[in-house]
Design an enzyme around this catalytic site. Structure first.
Site, PDB file in Angstrom:
ATOM      1  N   TRP A   1       0.847  -1.193   0.000  1.00  0.00           N
ATOM      2  CA  TRP A   1       0.000   0.000   0.000  1.00  0.00           C
ATOM      3  C   TRP A   1       0.883   1.243   0.000  1.00  0.00           C
ATOM      4  O   TRP A   1       1.854   1.335   0.750  1.00  0.00           O
ATOM      5  CB  TRP A   1      -0.908  -0.026   1.226  1.00  0.00           C
ATOM      6  CG  TRP A   1      -1.830   1.147   1.362  1.00  0.00           C
ATOM      7  CD1 TRP A   1      -2.597   1.711   0.388  1.00  0.00           C
ATOM      8  CD2 TRP A   1      -2.088   1.885   2.567  1.00  0.00           C
ATOM      9  NE1 TRP A   1      -3.326   2.763   0.908  1.00  0.00           N
ATOM     10  CE2 TRP A   1      -3.025   2.897   2.234  1.00  0.00           C
ATOM     11  CE3 TRP A   1      -1.627   1.799   3.872  1.00  0.00           C
ATOM     12  CZ2 TRP A   1      -3.509   3.800   3.169  1.00  0.00           C
ATOM     13  CZ3 TRP A   1      -2.104   2.683   4.801  1.00  0.00           C
ATOM     14  CH2 TRP A   1      -3.036   3.675   4.451  1.00  0.00           C
TER      15      TRP A   1
ATOM     16  N   ASP B   1      -1.460  -6.064   8.538  1.00  0.00           N
ATOM     17  CA  ASP B   1      -2.468  -5.107   8.091  1.00  0.00           C
ATOM     18  C   ASP B   1      -3.699  -5.905   7.669  1.00  0.00           C
ATOM     19  O   ASP B   1      -3.638  -6.726   6.751  1.00  0.00           O
ATOM     20  CB  ASP B   1      -1.916  -4.287   6.919  1.00  0.00           C
ATOM     21  CG  ASP B   1      -2.779  -3.065   6.609  1.00  0.00           C
ATOM     22  OD1 ASP B   1      -3.975  -3.070   6.974  1.00  0.00           O
ATOM     23  OD2 ASP B   1      -2.279  -2.124   5.976  1.00  0.00           O
TER      24      ASP B   1
ATOM     25  N   LYS C   1     -14.123  -0.696   5.072  1.00  0.00           N
ATOM     26  CA  LYS C   1     -14.627  -1.407   3.905  1.00  0.00           C
ATOM     27  C   LYS C   1     -15.786  -2.342   4.248  1.00  0.00           C
ATOM     28  O   LYS C   1     -16.855  -2.276   3.654  1.00  0.00           O
ATOM     29  CB  LYS C   1     -13.504  -2.201   3.242  1.00  0.00           C
ATOM     30  CG  LYS C   1     -12.647  -1.405   2.287  1.00  0.00           C
ATOM     31  CD  LYS C   1     -11.739  -0.433   2.988  1.00  0.00           C
ATOM     32  CE  LYS C   1     -10.824   0.294   2.010  1.00  0.00           C
ATOM     33  NZ  LYS C   1      -9.944   1.261   2.707  1.00  0.00           N
TER      34      LYS C   1
END
Length: 407
Positions: A138, A220, A255
């Site tokens: 990311w 993560d 999300k």
């Protein structure tokens, strides 16, 4: 007229240079300024429905309605957040895999906030260490850890064909380049930006390698439920913990609950025993107190309300499954449509990827051409937000990709 001292003071900021725009969020600014009516934004990682909107889940609306009727205060939360929320986080991520008293969990302002808290802890509480991240990872990972003075190094991840995992290279780098005490940043599922995840067998090897090398797993976990399912997506973490007594997990509900603007996340430290967990919790609270002091209330209350009610939990899991299944269907539609463009382009490899993102293999020049000629915005690395695709625009999208691939 101001005196010279006042004049000099008023010009102190004139030497500040303009920062480069964020590579992802800057694309959204350019997209908004684009006047073309058929433009498409597949850069930022948000889920969109068939109409192109980011919906509010029905379970969220119902939870908010209940909160509106029952909440009695807008007072500050504790530094570590809502107790019910923190307990729900532990249950969702770990289940019965780890005793709860070995876990120090803090509510955080989104997954990014969780990562920053973890970085601050590593910088202030641990001996000097390096953080190892996949190539690619990311885009914000490097900035988050470097902001706390932590050097970040890279281990190989994506194969040379840019469509699969180079697992042997990953393990070789961890075995030969990392040093005991270093932290290794892993994506629990739905790897961002590639969508390429290790298999269950490969996670076993990763877990053993991390243990044998004396590395600290830093995980993560931003997309639980968007890969294969809530419990399935957490299996990688449980595998890591079967071979390692300590780990840090940074999770987000942006999300899977559609709570992007509410900034709802958590950081969880798994310690070797309850005393160590208590000590870690105290240091985390100290770090938060001099940063943002305490987390926002509303988003955490929504999650705690939903996960504290079996009826709402069931509704949420159903809505989450619908989003997950639609993303999978969009992948399939994209692959089929690309085959039918008449250009013979095979994107079948995308079917082996999971989650919101896919690494398309497009180079930066092709990405720039998509934006300039077709009003289609994707990240310069070639990452596509599959969750932002629309069924009705798939023909246009695939035709544009075929055109830029032909040069």
């Amino acid at each position: 007229m101001p005196d010279s001292n006042e004049s000099n003071a008023s010009l102190r900021f004139s030497s500040v240079s303009t920062a480069a725009p964020d590579p992802i969020l800057g694309l959204t600014e350019a997209f908004l300024a684009d006047e073309r009516s058929d433009k498409m934004n597949l850069s930022v990682g948000v889920y969109k429905d068939a109409s192109g909107q980011t919906p509010v889940l029905e379970c969220v609306k119902e939870a908010e309605s209940r909160l509106l009727e029952t909440e009695k205060t807008k007072g500050y939360l504790a530094i570590d957040g809502l107790p019910d929320y923190r307990q729900a986080v532990k249950q969702m991520i770990f289940g019965d895999a780890v005793s709860s008293d070995r876990i120090a969990t803090l509510q955080s302002p989104g997954g990014t906030g969780a990562l920053r808290i973890a970085a601050s802890f590593l910088s202030s509480q641990m001996p000097p260490l390096r953080v190892w991240a996949s190539t690619p990872t990311w885009a914000n990972h490097h900035a988050v850890f470097e902001s706390e003075g932590l050097p970040i190094e890279s281990y190989r991840y994506l194969s040379s064909d840019r469509t699969s995992l180079d697992f042997d290279a990953m393990i070789e780098d961890l075995n030969t380049k990392s040093k005991p005490g270093d932290a290794v940043l892993l994506h629990a599922c739905c790897h961002n930006p590639t969508g390429i995840d290790p298999s269950g067998e490969q996670w076993e090897v990763i877990a053993k390698t991390v243990s044998e090398r004396g590395l600290l797993p830093l995980i993560d976990f931003a997309y639980q439920g968007f890969g294969h399912g809530l419990s399935e997506d957490a299996e990688s973490i449980k595998t890591i913990l079967r071979h390692n007594d300590e780990a840090i997990i940074c999770n987000s509900f942006s999300k899977n609950f559609g709570l992007y603007g509410e900034r709802v996340g958590a950081v969880s430290f798994v310690a070797g025993n309850s005393d160590a967990a208590t000590a870690v919790q105290s240091q985390l609270k100290k770090l938060v107190r001099c940063n943002y002091s305490n987390p926002p209330r509303h988003g955490g209350s929504i999650v705690a309300t939903i996960l504290g009610c079996s009826e709402l939990t069931q509704k949420w899991e159903s809505e989450l499954a619908n989003m997950r299944n639609r993303i999978k269907a969009l992948r399939e539609q994209f692959v089929t449509t690309m085959k039918n463009t008449g250009k013979g382009h095979d994107f079948t490899f995308l079917l082996n990827q999971s989650g919101m993102f896919s690494f398309s293999g497009l180079n930066k020049m092709q990405v720039d051409q998509l934006k300039a000629d077709h009003g289609i915005y994707i990240v310069g690395s070639g990452r596509i937000n599959v969750a932002g695709m629309q069924e009705s625009k798939m023909e246009k999208f695939c035709s544009a990709i075929a055109t830029v691939l032909e040069g």
